[in-house]
Structures are given as C-alpha cells and as structure tokens.
Design a protein around this motif. Structure first.
Motif, PDB file in Angstrom:
ATOM      1  N   ASN A 185      -7.963 -38.956 -28.256  1.00 36.45           N
ATOM      2  CA  ASN A 185      -6.849 -38.915 -27.308  1.00 36.45           C
ATOM      3  C   ASN A 185      -7.259 -38.373 -25.944  1.00 36.45           C
ATOM      4  O   ASN A 185      -6.426 -37.937 -25.174  1.00 36.45           O
ATOM      5  N   ARG A 186      -8.555 -38.390 -25.648  1.00 43.25           N
ATOM      6  CA  ARG A 186      -9.032 -37.879 -24.363  1.00 43.25           C
ATOM      7  C   ARG A 186      -9.564 -39.020 -23.495  1.00 43.25           C
ATOM      8  O   ARG A 186      -9.779 -40.135 -23.955  1.00 43.25           O
ATOM      9  N   ARG A 187      -9.819 -38.713 -22.229  1.00 36.87           N
ATOM     10  CA  ARG A 187     -10.289 -39.737 -21.285  1.00 36.87           C
ATOM     11  C   ARG A 187     -11.808 -39.851 -21.299  1.00 36.87           C
ATOM     12  O   ARG A 187     -12.521 -38.900 -21.618  1.00 36.87           O
ATOM     13  N   ASP A 188     -12.267 -41.029 -20.914  1.00 31.25           N
ATOM     14  CA  ASP A 188     -13.696 -41.286 -20.713  1.00 31.25           C
ATOM     15  C   ASP A 188     -13.837 -42.053 -19.406  1.00 31.25           C
ATOM     16  O   ASP A 188     -13.398 -43.191 -19.301  1.00 31.25           O
ATOM     17  N   GLU A 189     -14.441 -41.408 -18.391  1.00 32.75           N
ATOM     18  CA  GLU A 189     -14.600 -42.052 -17.088  1.00 32.75           C
ATOM     19  C   GLU A 189     -16.063 -42.265 -16.726  1.00 32.75           C
ATOM     20  O   GLU A 189     -16.406 -42.397 -15.544  1.00 32.75           O
ATOM     21  N   TRP A 190     -16.968 -42.308 -17.720  1.00 34.75           N
ATOM     22  CA  TRP A 190     -18.365 -42.624 -17.427  1.00 34.75           C
ATOM     23  C   TRP A 190     -18.472 -44.068 -16.956  1.00 34.75           C
ATOM     24  O   TRP A 190     -17.894 -44.987 -17.550  1.00 34.75           O
ATOM     25  N   ALA A 219     -27.337 -44.840 -11.234  1.00 34.49           N
ATOM     26  CA  ALA A 219     -27.056 -43.577 -11.902  1.00 34.49           C
ATOM     27  C   ALA A 219     -25.806 -43.772 -12.746  1.00 34.49           C
ATOM     28  O   ALA A 219     -25.117 -44.803 -12.657  1.00 34.49           O
ATOM     29  N   TRP A 220     -25.495 -42.767 -13.576  1.00 31.02           N
ATOM     30  CA  TRP A 220     -24.228 -42.727 -14.306  1.00 31.02           C
ATOM     31  C   TRP A 220     -23.358 -41.638 -13.695  1.00 31.02           C
ATOM     32  O   TRP A 220     -23.850 -40.579 -13.305  1.00 31.02           O
ATOM     33  N   HIS A 221     -22.063 -41.900 -13.646  1.00 27.93           N
ATOM     34  CA  HIS A 221     -21.096 -40.952 -13.065  1.00 27.93           C
ATOM     35  C   HIS A 221     -19.912 -40.833 -14.005  1.00 27.93           C
ATOM     36  O   HIS A 221     -19.347 -41.843 -14.436  1.00 27.93           O
ATOM     37  N   CYS A 222     -19.540 -39.595 -14.341  1.00 33.59           N
ATOM     38  CA  CYS A 222     -18.298 -39.343 -15.080  1.00 33.59           C
ATOM     39  C   CYS A 222     -17.269 -38.869 -14.060  1.00 33.59           C
ATOM     40  O   CYS A 222     -17.364 -37.756 -13.540  1.00 33.59           O
ATOM     41  N   GLY A 223     -16.312 -39.694 -13.764  1.00 28.65           N
ATOM     42  CA  GLY A 223     -15.308 -39.399 -12.747  1.00 28.65           C
ATOM     43  C   GLY A 223     -14.889 -40.683 -12.072  1.00 28.65           C
ATOM     44  O   GLY A 223     -15.197 -41.785 -12.531  1.00 28.65           O
ATOM     45  N   LEU A 224     -14.168 -40.543 -10.979  1.00 31.61           N
ATOM     46  CA  LEU A 224     -13.709 -41.679 -10.189  1.00 31.61           C
ATOM     47  C   LEU A 224     -14.470 -41.699  -8.878  1.00 31.61           C
ATOM     48  O   LEU A 224     -14.876 -40.655  -8.374  1.00 31.61           O
ATOM     49  N   ASP A 225     -14.664 -42.871  -8.289  1.00 31.44           N
ATOM     50  CA  ASP A 225     -15.565 -42.995  -7.150  1.00 31.44           C
ATOM     51  C   ASP A 225     -14.996 -42.426  -5.858  1.00 31.44           C
ATOM     52  O   ASP A 225     -15.740 -41.994  -4.998  1.00 31.44           O
ATOM     53  N   SER A 226     -13.695 -42.436  -5.678  1.00 27.09           N
ATOM     54  CA  SER A 226     -13.137 -41.938  -4.424  1.00 27.09           C
ATOM     55  C   SER A 226     -11.990 -40.965  -4.633  1.00 27.09           C
ATOM     56  O   SER A 226     -11.349 -40.566  -3.674  1.00 27.09           O
TER      57      SER A 226
END
Length: 909
Positions: A650-655, A669-676
């Motif tokens: 029930n959690r988010r994954d933003e990779w 690269a890999w990023h966990c989050g949103l770009d802007s």
C-alpha cells in the motif's frame, strides 16, 4: 484527598438505549452488513442496566453527533459498492469551482442516495471522489457542508454532524489499524471525512450557541468532529482489568463522570474544592490533556494523573446522572474519586505509536460546500462558511494549547491545457501540402476548466522575420485537432507552433512556448545531414552479464531508416547485428554472446536515415571498446537487469530512469521521486538488482549518489534511504557503508523501522559510497536501494548512479578503474535553448577542451568554453551572445585538438 475505592464497575453507555446510536439505525434500514470487523478494540461486556428515569441532564448533544465506529465498516463498504453502480452516471458539473479557499462541488448525480426508510443520505465517498477529481492528495480531512436548505440523514433527524474516519494508522488510542481509502477510491493521505450538514442549522453569529445545543458554538461542533480521528475510544486499566470508566455516549465520547478538562469531546471539567468535594467548571473549552496525548501532540510524560467520579456520589442538584449527561457550572459533587495515570491508559490500549516526538503536529483540512445540481453557490453561504473556515486554524491552536497547527487553505489554481504533437519530419517532396495534428488535454487543478474547440490553431511562416499566418484547426476526435500546411519549394524551412484556448477567459497554452524554445520546423528538399546517434559507451562488463544490450538515441530531421551495430571480438572479423526499436527515438542492440572473460569487443552503433542519399551516422567513427571481466558494472544508460517495486503493497514507488539528472548530466541514473515536484508521501520504494554470483572475501559494492530527503534535524529523519542486501533464499537485510549513514529514523510510518540508520537531509553533490560484501560470500545476492517517506511530502528524492560490484580478481587490463579510455560526449541541453547551453563530457585524462558554436555555413560564431580540464566527468556551461539570431547551429567540442561528435542545437530569440 481522594479516597481509594474498589475498581469502578464496567458501565454501559446509555446511548445503546437511545436514538443517538447514530448510523446503526440507518444501517439497519439500509440493509447493510453490520457484521464487518470491528474498527475499535473490543469493549468489556457491560452488565444489564435497569430502566432509567428521564433526566434533564441527558444532553441535546446526545442526538447531535452521529459518528458511529461500530457501523462505519458496513457503511463504507456500502459506499464502495455504490461506486461501481454509479461510476457511469456522473454528470457534468459546470458550477463546481474554487471560491477563494472553499471548494464548491455541484452534485454530479451521485452525491445523495435514499435508504429504505426514504431518508436522503449524503454519499461521503462519492462526494470525496468528486473533490479529488480537481484537487490533489494534500489533505488529512475533508469537511463537507451543505448549502442552506439541504440536510442529510445521519441516523437521527436532529443529528448535526458526523465524522467518518476512513483510515487509522495510529495504535494505542483504542482503535484498530484499518484503511478504507483504496476501496472508496480516495487518495492515501485522507484520514477522516466530516459531514457537517446544512449551513442553515448554524447561527450567523459564530459566537452564538448552536440552537438546541447548550454550551456549543459552531467551532465546537467542528472541533468535536475533527477530534474523532483520535478521540474518544480509549479504555483504562484498573486492578480488575480493562474498563470503560472514561467513556460515555456510544463508547466514543468522554463520560460525564470523567475529569476530561472540559473537553470538546464531552466529559466534564471537575475541580477539587476540598476533601471529597468537587465542582464543575464551564465545559467544552478545549482538547484536554488526555486528548492531546491521544492526538499525538503531548508526550506521555507530560500527562498528569486524572480521575473519575463514581455515580454513587452525592450530586447537587440531584440526579440521576448518566455517563452521557451534560455538565455545567452549577454542579457540585461530594464523595470519592478513582485516580488513573497515563500508564493505565497504555496498559489497556498499548502505548501510542507514533509517540508525540515522532507524530506530526500539522494537519490540513479542506472546506467543501455542496450545492444542488444546476445551482450556483449562495454568496451568503460562502460568506458564512468562510468565517467558519477562517476561524478554525486558531480554534485548533487554542484548543491544543498551541501544540497543533492546521492549514485550512485550498490549492486554488486553475487547470492547464496540455498539448502534445509529433513533430513533422523533413520532406524531400516539394510543393506537397502537409497535415499537422495536435492533441489537447486538460490537467485539472483546483479550478476546473475545459478546451474551447474553436480556439485551437496553428501558426506558420517560412521567413524568420515575417509575421505568423494563423490557421484554425478542425476537431478530429475527442481531444485531437488537425490543419493543412501549404507545400513549399526546395530549400525552404517552415516553422510552426500551436495555441489552444480554454473555456476560461484569458487562459491558453502555446506549444512550444516561444519565449523558452524554438518553434517546430521542417525542411523541404534534398537531405544531406546524417542522423545523430547518441550512445554512452559500455567499457566494462562481467561475463556473467553477457550478452549485453546497448542503447542508442537516434534522431534525424527526415526520419530513420535502420540502426545496427558493427563489432569485432579481439580484433577478429567484423560482424553486424540489427537494432530493435525500443521507443520513439531509442534502439537496442545485443552483443557479446559467448565471449570469454578477458576478451575485448570493439563496437559502434550505425544509423541510416530515410533520405534518398541514405546518410549514415555513427556513435563513434573510431569504435568503442567493451572489455569483458568479472565486475558487474551499471552506468544506467544501457538496459540492465534492475527492477523496482514498492516494498509494502500500500505504499508508493517512484523509482524511474533519468538522463539529465545523472552523473554526468545526459548519461543515465535512477531517481526515486518526481522530476520537477517534491516526491509523494508514503513511499516505500526499492530499486533491486539481478542476482550476483560468486561473492568472495574482499568483494565490494560501490556507487555514487545524491539525495534531498525530509529530516527532523539533529541527525533524525522523517524520510530516509538505505542499502539492503538479500542472501539467496533469505530476506533483505540492511548493510552499513564504510562511511556510515547520516541519520536515524524518528518514526517508522510502516517504511524503514524507527531507530534504523539511513541517509537523510540534503546532499547536493554526487558522492561515492563503498560497502563490503564479504559477509555475504559465496552468494548469490541481490542488492536493493530502499527509500521511505512519511505522510508529508518532502524534497527532491534519491539519485543513484555508477553501481559496481567489484571482485579482487578482476581480469581486464583496466581493472579497478572507472574512467573511460576514450572521450565521451553526452547530449547537449536544453535543446532548443533560449539561454545558457550545457554539455556533458567525460575525459580519460587531463586535456585542453575547446567548445564552440558554428552556424550552418561552418563559421565559428561563439566560444562557449576553452581551457584545461581534469580527468573525470564534467558538465560545461556557456551562453551564446544575445546578438546571435535565432535558428539552427552546430556545437563542436575538441579535446587536445581531436574533434568529438557534432551536436545540432536550435537557439530561440
């Protein structure tokens, strides 16, 4: 002194005998399933009660609050079932808007339903879903109010309001842990929905008592329902076991006999006046000390002991008094008192988790006015509700002794139009008209909007200094528009751009935005320009990872005909393998099958365009070299066996993969989050490697990373990131890098456990990390990068690059080095550009670098960089002179006099 008495008996709430049992009656009428799992801890079974005489001390609030935890599960299950039946019946709502900080929602045909008793009920889930169609997941509670004249059935015709806690993740307050948001179709952050009924039920004067509810003003009713997210469900321990001595009506309000500090959640404010004598102070003035503990804003150590009066005491005026009786300042009592401590609450309910030091003391509530279908909001209702909304943050601060803050504002932005267009390719056919298309969609925000179908147009010109010719576009589908551009003679460059108007005056979107980017363009006539092939070379890879896929980004003004890879092994005969389309401009080829460790593969990627000349472009005219060794190497430009997923369901994954945010920019690269935007709440996201075999003593993992995560200061983290390793067949376990972690988690929030070490805070520069893998020999293992965030949005996230599993017996000639043997040139960006240009560059050694801009005639028009640079990765920056006209230019970099590949760039002026 307080007299020590035997443990108080278990006592039933009289609400079980009253119409104030709230939704239980309504649920029975509606035929809903009342056997759903209980949402609160089981109450001790009460003894049977003898009939009680009617007493004037039974309060009007008995019928006013219709909150009902016992019926909540069945009610919300029914709401979820209705969603499937009404989802196709949603009607347009042109009167829905944000009026200042109040969200106005027009009934879309699904807001109300009639139960079997012919009572009109507000469907809290349908109304909440309508709110979230135009608002983000930014709110802990939603407070629904109905326009004057509307009411909704809450189990009692006199009920004013109710709280619907849709999710609880706090233990130790007498509630089970539960979550209905998913089934209701509402976002994760929402915890409680408040239904506050029609505004006409509340006085115009905010300081006036609500009619029929002595001692309660409007802010008290609102604070009461607001508090039901945590209150009042707690048992208390005495020598005879758990007891409901603190609880009154429906076991979800405080008892008349409990000294609740005059809580807005009912109860009393008893004050000792001498030995075994008490008097009642004016009630309903605050959230009491125990309230604040249960709300997570007061630590257990700050809660003094509290007491409960037995109902056998002598009360003046005489009773009988019940647990749901309404105290006032005329009451006195003489007799004993039972005293309890906060440890007795923890013994019965468990400790509060998260504790006050780890819990959030900030809340956000959206105020929503529901209007009938086809109706505008009444200005008087808006003004009245605005007064209530504007006062509530101060009320919460005052009632919690300044320990809780509340944000009652909306994100009142208009939506925006989003335009998508696939650029027209160059053409070698002169004089032929060309169809151009654009897709127009709406990204809604707090103020909804739509597209004006007559306001979509394309503008074109063939002379950079000429005015634009506007052509209206014709609808070609639900969100698509087309127009015809005139054919052009050979040697002509046609520029064009789009504009779409919304149905809200003055709101439009251009594509592209000419102040930031060049217009779209295509050339007519023979094409002699080769395709642009961008590829970050792979210089090393383990034989266990062969064959390996290589990625190339290929672009050409006219179009790409084919892509392939030319390669040879250890100087042998040249071979060729075709590329496979893997995206709009991406091609993948696979090489190295069966190649032994210690070998070298020379390769280059080749692209042919679709022109009649068949122009060829290369990733590197001189070939790149891939050495086959034992180390596992990932720079994340080329495809690799890494996957990503949420650790908890029930959690988010933003990779996701990024290029411009890589090291260097333009690689991968890999990023966990949103770009802007800041990353979303409730992350528990993992980036997971493939299996790595043959781990030996001395084997290590190295990588580079940077991060921007929410911390609590003093080395404590609300959001954190860490590295974990999974031995084959086992569970992932945390590992500590040689340089250690920077923080410890202050709250688990069902992500990283409380007290665990992690990275948090902000590290803006890329930093290397090394981890010893010796304890995991002989493997195989998997590695995962895990990031966790709490309820509140944080920062930029976590970036990971250049991951390598190092073996001591690496057999290639460049073992142990990360610096490429050749110059590597990344993408030039931004492109088009209205300002500075940036160029990613990797050097194998110290060198003299010259970076310049040339026009289409081959003349040098600007020097962007000149000087020595050290070995390693760099990001050059330079700004062309503003005197340069807009148009097409060529970027050329030389390293110690040797030319690197040329890049095309469009300048916008």
């Amino acid at each position: 002194m307080f007299t020590s008495l035997p443990a108080p008996p278990h006592r039933a709430s009289l609400a079980r005998h009253c119409a104030a049992a709230a939704l239980l009656g309504a649920l029975a009428c509606a035929g809903l399933n009342a056997s759903a799992a209980p949402l609160r801890r089981p109450r001790p079974a009460p003894p049977p009660l003898a009939p009680l005489a009617t007493s004037a001390s039974a309060p009007a609030i008995e019928h006013a609050c219709a909150t009902d935890l016992d019926g909540l599960a069945a009610a919300l299950d029914a709401a979820a079932s209705r969603a499937g039946l009404t989802s196709s019946a949603i009607l347009p709502t042109p009167h829905s808007t944000d009026a200042g900080e109040i969200a106005v929602l027009e009934d879309d045909g699904t807001f109300f339903f009639v139960d079997k008793g012919d009572n009109v009920n507000l469907d809290v889930a349908a109304a909440a879903r309508a709110f979230y169609r135009t608002h983000g997941d930014d709110y802990d509670q939603l407070a629904f109010w109905l326009t004057s004249g509307l009411t909704h059935w809450l189990g009692s015709p006199s009920a004013f309001a109710a709280a619907w806690p849709t999710r609880n993740d706090v233990s130790g307050i007498g509630l089970a842990l539960y979550e209905f948001n998913t089934s209701l179709g509402v976002p994760a952050r929402l915890q409680t929905i408040l239904t506050m009924n029609g505004l006409h039920l509340y006085p115009a004067d905010p300081a006036a008592e609500v009619p029929g509810l002595p001692n309660y003003v409007t802010q008290d009713i609102l604070a009461h329902e607001f508090g039901h997210q945590w209150l009042a469900y707690s048992l208390v321990q005495n020598p005879g076991g758990e007891t409901t001595a603190l609880l009154g009506r429906s076991f979800q309000h405080w008892s008349f006999f409990f000294d609740a500090d005059g809580s807005v959640m009912e109860g009393a404010d008893w004050e000792p006046a001498g030995p075994d004598t008490f008097y009642s102070r004016p009630p309903i003035t605050r959230f009491g000390v125990l309230d604040q503990y249960l709300m997570g804003v007061r630590a257990a150590a700050e809660v003094d002991s509290f007491f409960v009066l037995p109902d056998t005491n002598a009360f003046v005026p005489p009773g009988p008094y019940l647990p749901l009786s309404n105290p006032d300042s005329t009451l006195t009592a003489r007799g004993a008192a039972w005293r309890f401590g906060i440890e007795d609450v923890a013994a019965a309910n468990g400790p509060r988790v998260p504790a006050a030091a780890l819990a959030s003391n900030a809340m956000r509530v959206a105020f929503i006015l529901v209007v009938p279908r086809g109706s505008e909001p009444d200005p008087a209702d808006l003004a009245k509700l605005e007064v209530i909304r504007g006062m509530f943050p101060a009320t919460v601060a005052q009632y919690t002794s300044g320990r809780m803050t509340l944000d009652a504002t909306l994100d009142s932005r208009a939506g925006r139009l989003r335009l998508d267009h696939a650029r027209l390719a160059d053409t070698e056919t002169p004089g032929e008209p060309r169809t151009v298309g654009v897709r127009v969609q709406v990204d809604q925000a707090g103020i909804p909007m739509g597209v004006d179908p007559a306001g979509v147009s394309v503008r074109w010109r063939t002379n950079p200094g000429a005015p634009w010719t506007e052509v209206a576009m014709t609808p070609a589908g639900a969100d698509s528009f087309t127009a015809l551009l005139p054919g052009q003679p050979p040697g002509t460059r046609l520029e064009y751009w789009f504009r779409a108007l919304s149905d809200s005056a003055g709101l439009f979107t251009d594509l592209p935005e000419l102040s930031l980017s060049a217009p779209f363009a295509f050339d007519t006539g023979p094409d002699l320009t080769p395709p642009s092939v961008t590829h970050w070379p792979l210089h090393e890879q383990s034989d266990a990872r062969l064959p390996h896929a290589l990625l190339a980004r290929v672009s050409d003004g006219l179009g790409v005909d084919s892509v392939w890879c030319e390669y040879s092994v250890d100087g042998g005969p040249e071979q060729s393998t075709p590329g496979v389309l893997a995206g709009a401009d991406s091609f993948v080829v696979t090489i190295g099958a069966g190649v032994a460790r210690g070998s070298a593969i020379a390769y280059r990627l080749v692209a042919r365009d679709a022109s009649s000349a068949g122009n060829l472009g290369y990733s590197n005219n001189l070939f790149d070299t891939l050495r086959v060794g034992r180390d596992h190497v990932d720079g994340f430009w080329n495809p690799s066996p890494w996957t990503h997923a949420n650790v908890r369901f029930n959690r988010r994954d933003e990779w996701h993969r990024v290029e411009l945010a890589a090291a260097p920019a333009g690689s991968g690269a890999w990023h966990c989050g949103l770009d802007s935007l800041p990353y979303g709440p409730y992350q528990d996201a993992a980036l997971i490697s493939g299996l790595v075999y043959g781990i030996t003593p001395g084997c290590s993992l190295t990588f580079t990373h940077r991060y921007d995560l929410e911390d609590a200061g003093a080395g404590q983290a609300y959001d954190g990131a860490r590295l974990e390793v999974q031995p084959f067949g086992g569970a992932f376990v945390p590992v500590t890098p040689q340089s250690g972690y920077s923080h410890v988690m202050v709250a688990s929030d069902q992500g990283l456990p409380q007290g665990d070490a992690c990275w948090s805070g902000r590290q803006a520069a890329w930093q290397p990390v090394r981890v010893d893998l010796s304890p995991f020999a002989p493997g195989p293992i998997r590695v995962r990068f895990r990031m966790s965030s709490d309820l509140y949005v944080g920062g930029g996230g976590w970036w990971v690059d250049d991951v390598r599993v190092r073996f001591l017996d690496q057999s290639t000639t460049d073992a142990g080095t990360d610096v490429a043997s050749r110059v590597e040139l990344g993408p030039l960006w931004p492109n088009p550009s209205a300002g500075p240009l940036r160029q990613a560059l990797r050097l194998p050694r110290r060198a003299l670098v010259d970076w310049a801009l040339f026009d289409v005639a081959g003349r040098r028009v600007a020097t962007l960089w000149h000087g020595p640079l050290s070995a390693g990765t760099h990001e050059l920056a330079g700004e062309p002179s503003r005197s340069l006209a807009g148009g097409l230019y060529f970027s050329r970099a030389t390293v110690d006099g040797a030319a690197a590949p040329v890049r095309r760039v469009a300048l916008v002026r």
